[in-house]
Design an enzyme around this catalytic site. Sequence first.
Site, PDB file in Angstrom:
ATOM      1  N   ASP A 139       0.785  -1.245   0.000  1.00  0.00           N
ATOM      2  CA  ASP A 139       0.000   0.000   0.000  1.00  0.00           C
ATOM      3  C   ASP A 139       0.818   1.298   0.000  1.00  0.00           C
ATOM      4  OD1 ASP A 139      -1.508  -2.129   0.887  1.00  0.00           O
ATOM      5  OD2 ASP A 139      -2.247  -1.141   2.680  1.00  0.00           O
ATOM      6  N   GLU A 168     -10.518  -2.228   3.790  1.00  0.00           N
ATOM      7  CA  GLU A 168      -9.206  -1.713   4.189  1.00  0.00           C
ATOM      8  C   GLU A 168      -9.000  -0.324   3.565  1.00  0.00           C
ATOM      9  OE1 GLU A 168      -6.526  -5.644   4.785  1.00  0.00           O
ATOM     10  OE2 GLU A 168      -6.715  -5.078   2.694  1.00  0.00           O
TER      11      GLU A 168
END
Length: 497
Positions: free
Chosen positions: A26, A208
């Site tokens: 990420d 998420e």
Amino acid sequence: MNTATPTLGAYRPAMHYACKDTWLNDPNGLVFHDGIYHLYYQNNPFGNVHNNMSWGHATSTDLVNWDEQPVAIPCDETEEIFSGSIVVDQDNTAGFGMSGTTPLVAVYTSAYKAGSAHEGMQAQSIAWSTDGGYTWTKYSGNPVLTRKSPEFRDPKVFRYEGPAGSYWVMAAVEAHDYAVLLYRSDDLKNWEYLSTFGPANGTGGIWECPDLFELPVDGDAGNTRWVLTVNMNPGGPNGGSAGQYFVGEFDGVTFTSGTTVTEGMQEPERVVDYHWLDWGRDYYAAVSFSNVPGGRRLMIGWMNNWQYANHIPTSPWRSPMSLVREVSLASVHGEPRLVQQPAPECTAGSVPGPARSLPLNGKVAVDGGTPVQLIEATFTAGTASEFGLVVRGAGNGSSGTRISIRPGTGQLMLDRTNSGDTGFHEAFPSISTAPLPARDGTYSLRIFVDHCSVEVFAQGGLVTLTELIFPDPSDTGITVFSTGGTAEASLQLTDLA
Ligand code: FRU
């Protein structure tokens, strides 16, 4: 199918960030500060699979060329450093500033290790930097926000200035509840619960990496909406990881959206009705930069998918980021929808080749394909049931990545089953689809090709589809085609490397 080994180096992207010799996932803490774009990211400093999560760091002045910096926030014996965000604390609300410096404050998830005081928990912590984001100190009062939950993570913090007041707002997920929780703070250290959004729309996997930001509709600063993005794994429209977005209102306490469905688990066939950040299999954990001048909203996604992320055939690095996208809201049939385009910086200084008109009734091989290129194509339907392009092919259209449109069903398709090395994971060879309505009888595609990826921006960025590919480096052929009848294509190629 090619074997991966001889071509490993060739997959390294030219325009996308990838680590020199380690793993990333990420994007974290995206921030513009003092003329520099900072890209932090989930990084394993010691290898090229997901482990030892720390915040890696890269910097850029043009959003295209990135310089890898030393690891910014390393994991230690008590915690891994999971995803989060960074704010510029202009007014020194947290008190970390020293005279003459503006502190940056990182808000991240402490994923506590076995044997630590908060073992098994995920809670939100802060660290600060007074040297412009290069070195970081963890706050001694961490964690600053805990729910004693094992799945509470990915804090995205922004400054809310509105009718309800002026304060920091945090959006974070309770991942298994399909919930985005909102909190407020005056000093980034003490947080007060505001509200919860979700479950809603896509709930096929855990939620998420949320984000929440305000955008003008059709460029009208007097008419704004709030956009909540949330990433989901698995349960994306074409399998595995993907991100969805909601357009609505935020009053400083609660986010509400007309697209909300709150019954909990979705029926799988509904996924095509939802708004996806990207319909491809390789655009995940997308979040936006803070503090970008001029009201620009810039986002980056991780160009990979948890289905096969640890197996993609690159070495010693693994996983690229997406191009930087500039996002806006545009009215479509009276409803605000997210429109995404690569930031103009991605094509700055490039010179488009000649525009070509191609009447199609079968295959046409086109000269000039390269591994780093913008391919712009507009199609007008004729009698063909399908038309499109094969890119990164052997040249005769027999192998390559097939990007096509079926006007009868209003579908965009990306077929990578014959795109090169696909054998490293069973989920990788795949055909992805997205709904794609015609606009004035035409379909326009902007396709960014970069060694190991294709990012398709269709119909002015209303539909995007991003996927990794691992072709033989010498396969740069482009073939334009129609199947079962005629179509018209206009085509322009722009080299970007
Ligand atoms: C998303 C994610 C986040 C977490 C991080 C760990 O890809 O699972 O929820 O913070 O990765 O690396």
